[in-house]
Design an enzyme around this catalytic site. Sequence first.
Site, PDB file in Angstrom:
ATOM      1  N   HIS A 103      -9.898  -2.120  -6.984  1.00  0.00           N
ATOM      2  CA  HIS A 103      -9.670  -3.301  -6.546  1.00  0.00           C
ATOM      3  C   HIS A 103      -9.452  -5.341  -6.362  1.00  0.00           C
ATOM      4  O   HIS A 103      -8.548  -5.544  -6.767  1.00  0.00           O
ATOM      5  CB  HIS A 103     -10.052  -3.109  -4.799  1.00  0.00           C
ATOM      6  N   HIS A 133      -0.688   0.907  -0.873  1.00  0.00           N
ATOM      7  CA  HIS A 133      -2.726   0.665  -1.376  1.00  0.00           C
ATOM      8  C   HIS A 133      -2.375   1.264  -2.926  1.00  0.00           C
ATOM      9  O   HIS A 133      -2.353   0.701  -3.961  1.00  0.00           O
ATOM     10  CB  HIS A 133      -3.302   1.635  -0.622  1.00  0.00           C
ATOM     11  N   ASP A 185      -3.224  -0.250  -6.771  1.00  0.00           N
ATOM     12  CA  ASP A 185      -4.173   0.255  -7.678  1.00  0.00           C
ATOM     13  C   ASP A 185      -3.346   0.215  -9.141  1.00  0.00           C
ATOM     14  O   ASP A 185      -4.413   0.701 -10.005  1.00  0.00           O
ATOM     15  CB  ASP A 185      -4.631   1.976  -7.017  1.00  0.00           C
ATOM     16  N   HIS A 209      -5.017   7.544 -10.132  1.00  0.00           N
ATOM     17  CA  HIS A 209      -5.556   6.834 -11.199  1.00  0.00           C
ATOM     18  C   HIS A 209      -5.324   8.026 -12.453  1.00  0.00           C
ATOM     19  O   HIS A 209      -5.154   6.731 -13.232  1.00  0.00           O
ATOM     20  CB  HIS A 209      -7.001   6.620 -10.792  1.00  0.00           C
TER      21      HIS A 209
HETATM   22 ZN    ZN Z   1      -7.328   2.370  -4.124  1.00  0.00          ZN
END
Ligand code: ZN
Length: 300
Positions: free
Chosen positions: A87, A246, A250, A274
Amino acid sequence: MSDKNRREQATAQTTIVEETSLEGIGLHTGCKTKLTFRPAPANSGIRFFRTDLPGTPMIPARLGFVVATVRGTNLGLHEAKVHTVEHVLSAATGLGIDNLDILVTANEPPAMDGSALPFFKALLSAGLKTFPEAPKRLLTIPGEVTYEDKGSTYRATPSDRFEIDATLIHDHPLVPKLNLKFRLDQGDYAAQIAPARTFCFEHEVQFLKSQGLAQGGSLENAVVIGRDKFHTNAEGLRFPDEFVRHKVLDLIGDLTLIGRSLLNVKIETVRCGHAHNIEFAKRLNEAATKMRRQPIGVTE
Ligand code: ZN
């Protein structure tokens, strides 16, 4: 910001003018932590420093220092680690910042409200300055770069601006297929991406806590998707499609670990996360590195 400053910022490396700090608790570790943004010289990139450890070890915000990607992206060098860096990095890229020292007093930045907005605001209020003598180091790819694994797909193509087309698909009735098309511009990042908060599913909460994750998680820094309703603080959802926003937040943070400006790529992705973001970033980096090494005029 004037047009001249904006133009300079698109071509010259950028840092902040003044030091600025934020305090809170880490999302996963639950530790009290303070983060300080400090101006950094041209060509130094983004670097984390653990000020609570002897010798203040430095960890470059680069792909080679990623040590884990479970529910966040963690960096490490020897014993020093920093969890959940995405973030903070996303906010820096949202502002076009290339060089920045980030000092932390624990192994995780503060979660703040679960979004990148507090970091974005802090960096913006610190003031931006360019290095006219140091051109931005751009990520330039020779053509299409793709990556696919376990239902997640990514495709990057050369572009004259940073664009993302992201699709989120979850097997959950409250989160239908969501798509967001976004072009990176400082104003748009602030309005469209930075405020989108972390989320998780209600059935995951106990499991995450049992794994030592989300120890600092609460409705003040995350949205929880329940079986038939969203659990939020009094604010409610910030956007009907906050979740895909979001995911884009990311992704921008994870791609920042390439260490080059993303202004020349368009990225299309379905089901990004991720671990896959980092694998895709490595492929982008490899394609760009190979292109830079190839003598002009030689093709394979
Ligand atoms: Zn995040």
